[in-house]
Design an enzyme around this catalytic site. Structure first.
Site, PDB file in Angstrom:
ATOM      1  CD  GLU A 293      -2.968   5.583   6.756  1.00 25.76           C
ATOM      2  OE1 GLU A 293      -2.795   5.555   5.467  1.00 25.76           O
ATOM      3  OE2 GLU A 293      -2.116   5.132   7.262  1.00 25.76           O
TER       4      GLU A 293
ATOM      5  CG  HIS B  51      -5.751   2.072   5.462  1.00 23.58           C
ATOM      6  ND1 HIS B  51      -5.181   2.969   6.161  1.00 23.58           N
ATOM      7  CD2 HIS B  51      -4.713   0.985   5.044  1.00 23.58           C
ATOM      8  CE1 HIS B  51      -4.041   2.780   6.610  1.00 23.58           C
ATOM      9  NE2 HIS B  51      -3.691   1.680   5.998  1.00 23.58           N
TER      10      HIS B  51
ATOM     11  CG  ASN C  57      -1.707   1.297   1.472  1.00 24.54           C
ATOM     12  OD1 ASN C  57      -1.852   2.128   0.648  1.00 24.54           O
ATOM     13  ND2 ASN C  57      -2.325   1.245   2.428  1.00 24.54           N
ATOM     14  CD1 TRP C  58       3.219   0.897  -3.070  1.00 20.58           C
ATOM     15  CD2 TRP C  58       3.520   2.207  -4.738  1.00 20.58           C
ATOM     16  NE1 TRP C  58       4.046   0.115  -4.115  1.00 20.58           N
ATOM     17  CE2 TRP C  58       4.126   0.737  -5.010  1.00 20.58           C
ATOM     18  CE3 TRP C  58       3.743   3.038  -5.696  1.00 20.58           C
ATOM     19  CZ2 TRP C  58       4.813   0.530  -6.061  1.00 20.58           C
ATOM     20  CZ3 TRP C  58       4.273   2.813  -6.969  1.00 20.58           C
ATOM     21  CH2 TRP C  58       5.048   1.609  -7.186  1.00 20.58           C
ATOM     22  CE  LYS C  59      -0.088   3.275   4.683  1.00 22.49           C
ATOM     23  NZ  LYS C  59       0.014   3.513   6.159  1.00 22.49           N
TER      24      LYS C  59
ATOM     25  CD  GLU D 163      -3.476  -2.449   7.576  1.00 14.10           C
ATOM     26  OE1 GLU D 163      -2.195  -2.713   7.159  1.00 14.10           O
ATOM     27  OE2 GLU D 163      -4.023  -1.431   7.244  1.00 14.10           O
TER      28      GLU D 163
ATOM     29  N   GLY E 292       2.912  -0.756   4.484  1.00 15.56           N
ATOM     30  CA  GLY E 292       2.798   0.490   4.017  1.00 15.56           C
ATOM     31  C   GLY E 292       4.417   0.804   3.664  1.00 15.56           C
TER      32      GLY E 292
ATOM     33  CB  SER F 159       5.443  -1.539  11.792  1.00 13.57           C
ATOM     34  OG  SER F 159       5.106  -0.264  11.951  1.00 13.57           O
TER      35      SER F 159
ATOM     36  N   GLY G  60       2.552   2.476  10.779  1.00 10.53           N
ATOM     37  CA  GLY G  60       3.711   3.698  10.438  1.00 10.53           C
ATOM     38  C   GLY G  60       4.480   4.193  11.620  1.00 10.53           C
TER      39      GLY G  60
HETATM   40  P1  PGA Z   1       2.830   0.681   7.636  1.00  8.40           P
HETATM   41  O1  PGA Z   1       1.214   0.693   6.876  1.00  8.40           O
HETATM   42  O2  PGA Z   1       3.472  -0.832   7.150  1.00  8.40           O
HETATM   43  O3  PGA Z   1       3.758   1.768   7.125  1.00  8.40           O
HETATM   44  O4  PGA Z   1       2.657   0.354   9.181  1.00  8.40           O
HETATM   45  C1  PGA Z   1       0.554  -0.438   6.868  1.00  8.40           C
HETATM   46  C2  PGA Z   1      -0.523  -0.053   6.351  1.00  8.40           C
HETATM   47  O5  PGA Z   1      -1.320   0.891   6.697  1.00  8.40           O
HETATM   48  O6  PGA Z   1      -1.248  -0.624   5.358  1.00  8.40           O
END
Ligand code: PGA
Length: 255
Positions: free
Chosen positions: A97, A95, A9-11, A167, A234, A213, A173
């Site tokens: 976010e 997600h 997931n490149w966001k 998650e 991510g 993470s 993150g």
């Molecule tokens: P992260 O993000 O690996 O940077 O913790 C994971 C995600 O939000 O899908």
């Protein structure tokens, strides 16, 4: 045994040039087999070029979000049909976010999941508790409400194409990962809930990814757990070496 699915997931990272460079690098570095699916979810603007670059690659293409409507006056939004037209096979939905910054609810995520399934897109539906919820010992109740809410009204046949990503919000993150026991426990809970809503056979075939993470150091241990069937990655998916190492861990864990 269930196959594994490693998704990046490149966001909101990488412009079109950087996306093309990263995909080129990934094509050289990522090796997988038929038991481990690999999915890249770049930003919308890179989907067209990614589709072209991934033509002869085992890596598939996914999106990070979509709207639940077919088309119309929804400025700035993208529909399932549009995602299909640029080669997406999957879409990340709900997600944390999006739940946090764009106020997406279980009900709304459920509508999107139904639209994705009706459009032959695999929905990767995210669930997870916040730190406050974990510390108040309501993790199980939160996950139960989320799973029941996002899957409401989905048929047993629909469930053959659904992926769930657990998650924990506090692990995204932050560099903090759930311990393998903490993660596997929640994965088992999700599988039990799906068995109660459908059947054990359906629950047993459901792919449940872990996200938060995940990196090249912790991937093998996480992916070796009985109920962890993949990773939603991510930060570490933005570096070809790290993502390739996580896919390699998936291949190792699937042996
Ligand atoms: P992260 O993000 O690996 O940077 O913790 C994971 C995600 O939000 O899908």
């Amino acid at each position: 045994m269930r196959n594994k699915l490693i998704a990046g997931n490149w966001k909101m990272n990488k412009d079109i040039h950087e996306s093309a460079n990263l995909i080129d690098e990934l094509k050289h570095k990522v090796t997988t087999n038929e038991k481990v699916g690999v999915l890249l979810c770049p930003p919308y603007i890179s989907l067209v070029i990614a589709n072209t670059l991934l033509k002869d690659s085992p890596m598939k293409l996914g999106a990070q979000n979509m709207n639940d409507k077919d088309d119309g006056a929804f400025t700035g939004e993208i529909s399932a049909r549009m995602l299909k037209s640029v080669g997406c096979t999957s879409v990340i939905l709900g997600h944390s976010e999006r739940r946090q910054y764009f106020k997406e609810t279980n009900e709304y995520i459920n509508l999107k999941a139904k639209k994705a399934l009706a459009s032959q897109l695999v929905p990767i539906i995210c669930v997870g508790e916040t730190l406050e919820e974990r510390e108040s010992n309501v993790t199980d109740a939160v996950i139960t409400a989320q799973v029941k809410g996002v899957l409401a009204g989905l048929s047993a046949t629909d469930m053959e194409d659904v992926v769930i990503a657990y998650e924990p919000v506090w692990a995204i993150g932050t560099g903090k990962t759930a311990t393998t026991e903490q993660a596997n426990q929640v994965h088992k809970l999700i599988r039990k809930l799906v068995a109660q809503m459908y059947t054990w056979a359906i629950a047993e075939q459901l792919i449940i990814q872990y996200g938060g993470s995940v990196n090249e150091k912790n991937a093998l241990e996480l992916l070796s757990q009985s109920d962890i069937d993949g990773a939603l990655v991510g930060g570490a998916s933005l570096k070809a070496d790290s993502f390739a190492a996580i896919v390699k861990a998936g291949v190792e864990a699937s042996k």
